[in-house]
Design a protein around this motif. Structure first.
Motif, PDB file in Angstrom:
ATOM      1  N   TRP A  38       0.826  -1.206   0.000  1.00  0.00           N
ATOM      2  CA  TRP A  38       0.000   0.000   0.000  1.00  0.00           C
ATOM      3  C   TRP A  38       0.863   1.260   0.000  1.00  0.00           C
ATOM      4  N   LEU A  39       2.053   1.161   0.608  1.00  0.00           N
ATOM      5  CA  LEU A  39       2.937   2.311   0.660  1.00  0.00           C
ATOM      6  C   LEU A  39       3.623   2.546  -0.687  1.00  0.00           C
ATOM      7  N   LEU A  40       4.112   1.489  -1.281  1.00  0.00           N
ATOM      8  CA  LEU A  40       4.788   1.586  -2.575  1.00  0.00           C
ATOM      9  C   LEU A  40       4.193   0.576  -3.546  1.00  0.00           C
ATOM     10  N   PRO A  41       3.101   0.918  -4.222  1.00  0.00           N
ATOM     11  CA  PRO A  41       2.511  -0.031  -5.159  1.00  0.00           C
ATOM     12  C   PRO A  41       3.416  -0.323  -6.354  1.00  0.00           C
ATOM     13  N   TYR A  42       4.262   0.615  -6.715  1.00  0.00           N
ATOM     14  CA  TYR A  42       5.208   0.449  -7.824  1.00  0.00           C
ATOM     15  C   TYR A  42       6.600   0.860  -7.346  1.00  0.00           C
ATOM     16  N   PRO A  43       7.303  -0.037  -6.645  1.00  0.00           N
ATOM     17  CA  PRO A  43       8.597   0.330  -6.062  1.00  0.00           C
ATOM     18  C   PRO A  43       9.664   0.682  -7.107  1.00  0.00           C
ATOM     19  N   LEU A  44       9.670  -0.009  -8.238  1.00  0.00           N
ATOM     20  CA  LEU A  44      10.664   0.313  -9.268  1.00  0.00           C
ATOM     21  C   LEU A  44      10.417   1.697  -9.862  1.00  0.00           C
ATOM     22  N   ALA A  91      -0.434   7.757  -7.481  1.00  0.00           N
ATOM     23  CA  ALA A  91      -1.220   8.229  -8.628  1.00  0.00           C
ATOM     24  C   ALA A  91      -1.278   7.152  -9.705  1.00  0.00           C
ATOM     25  N   MET A  92      -0.170   6.474  -9.927  1.00  0.00           N
ATOM     26  CA  MET A  92      -0.152   5.397 -10.918  1.00  0.00           C
ATOM     27  C   MET A  92      -1.069   4.254 -10.497  1.00  0.00           C
ATOM     28  N   ALA A  93      -1.083   3.951  -9.206  1.00  0.00           N
ATOM     29  CA  ALA A  93      -1.957   2.889  -8.709  1.00  0.00           C
ATOM     30  C   ALA A  93      -3.426   3.270  -8.873  1.00  0.00           C
ATOM     31  N   ALA A  94      -3.733   4.547  -8.722  1.00  0.00           N
ATOM     32  CA  ALA A  94      -5.119   4.998  -8.886  1.00  0.00           C
ATOM     33  C   ALA A  94      -5.556   4.934 -10.351  1.00  0.00           C
ATOM     34  N   PRO A 132      -6.768   0.234 -12.467  1.00  0.00           N
ATOM     35  CA  PRO A 132      -7.705  -0.434 -11.568  1.00  0.00           C
ATOM     36  C   PRO A 132      -7.384  -1.904 -11.297  1.00  0.00           C
ATOM     37  N   GLU A 133      -6.767  -2.580 -12.223  1.00  0.00           N
ATOM     38  CA  GLU A 133      -6.461  -3.995 -11.993  1.00  0.00           C
ATOM     39  C   GLU A 133      -5.094  -4.330 -12.565  1.00  0.00           C
ATOM     40  N   LYS A 134      -4.431  -5.266 -11.933  1.00  0.00           N
ATOM     41  CA  LYS A 134      -3.126  -5.702 -12.419  1.00  0.00           C
ATOM     42  C   LYS A 134      -3.310  -6.815 -13.434  1.00  0.00           C
ATOM     43  N   ALA A 135      -2.417  -6.857 -14.393  1.00  0.00           N
ATOM     44  CA  ALA A 135      -2.481  -7.885 -15.425  1.00  0.00           C
ATOM     45  C   ALA A 135      -2.137  -9.245 -14.823  1.00  0.00           C
ATOM     46  N   LYS A 136      -2.927 -10.243 -15.190  1.00  0.00           N
ATOM     47  CA  LYS A 136      -2.666 -11.605 -14.748  1.00  0.00           C
ATOM     48  C   LYS A 136      -2.180 -12.378 -15.973  1.00  0.00           C
ATOM     49  N   ILE A 137      -0.911 -12.690 -15.992  1.00  0.00           N
ATOM     50  CA  ILE A 137      -0.320 -13.379 -17.126  1.00  0.00           C
ATOM     51  C   ILE A 137      -0.386 -14.875 -16.858  1.00  0.00           C
ATOM     52  N   ARG A 138      -1.078 -15.584 -17.741  1.00  0.00           N
ATOM     53  CA  ARG A 138      -1.284 -17.026 -17.563  1.00  0.00           C
ATOM     54  C   ARG A 138      -0.085 -17.841 -18.063  1.00  0.00           C
TER      55      ARG A 138
END
Length: 162
Positions: free
Chosen positions: A3-9, A43-46, A49-55
């Protein structure tokens, strides 16, 4: 921690860029850059809405290879069209292709593939009907184009995302 860093990179890259642009690693710039990086990550996380699920991640490499080959072939074909000022019978046109793919990430990748391939462009997509409108520079055989998009790209994207 997620929640603090949704996109750490992304946050690390933005902090690094901030410090490089300011040409300093002073405590004030590190703190200010960190705050800005965390806010940008939120802001990027907002926005997403959903993360890609790679099968099937292995299928990505296969698809990337096919796309590179198709881009090279299209560059050559478009070059020939320009050099010989179009042969008789060849014409540009619009093509409506019904798609089964509904995953937003798969559709985004398909739009990138189509638009980055010379001679084709993604014009519009009707999500209610699942119809893709495509413009082709040298539209000779509509059925061949439909098979190409559906068999070569859509099927593999469905394998990856759905």
């Amino acid at each position: 921690m997620n929640w603090l860093l949704p996109y750490p990179l992304l946050s690390a890259a933005l902090l690094g860029l901030w410090l490089l642009l300011n040409q300093t690693v002073s405590a004030g710039h590190v703190v200010l850059g960190s705050v800005l990086a965390v806010l940008a990550s939120w802001a990027m996380a907002a926005l997403r809405p959903e993360k890609a699920k790679i099968r099937h991640p292995g299928a990505i490499l296969h698809l990337a290879g096919l796309v590179l080959i198709d881009i090279l072939r299209s560059n050559i074909a478009v070059g020939w069209i320009i050099l010989r000022s179009r042969k008789p019978g060849g014409h540009a046109g619009f093509l409506a292709i019904p798609l089964e793919l509904r995953n937003r990430h798969g559709l985004a990748i398909l739009s990138i593939i189509i638009t980055s391939t010379p001679g084709t462009i993604w014009v519009s997509y009707d999500p209610a009907k699942g119809i893709l409108l495509l413009h082709v520079l040298d539209l000779v055989d509509e059925a061949a184009w439909t098979r190409l998009i559906k068999d070569r790209y859509e099927r593999r994207l469905m394998e990856i995302f759905e």
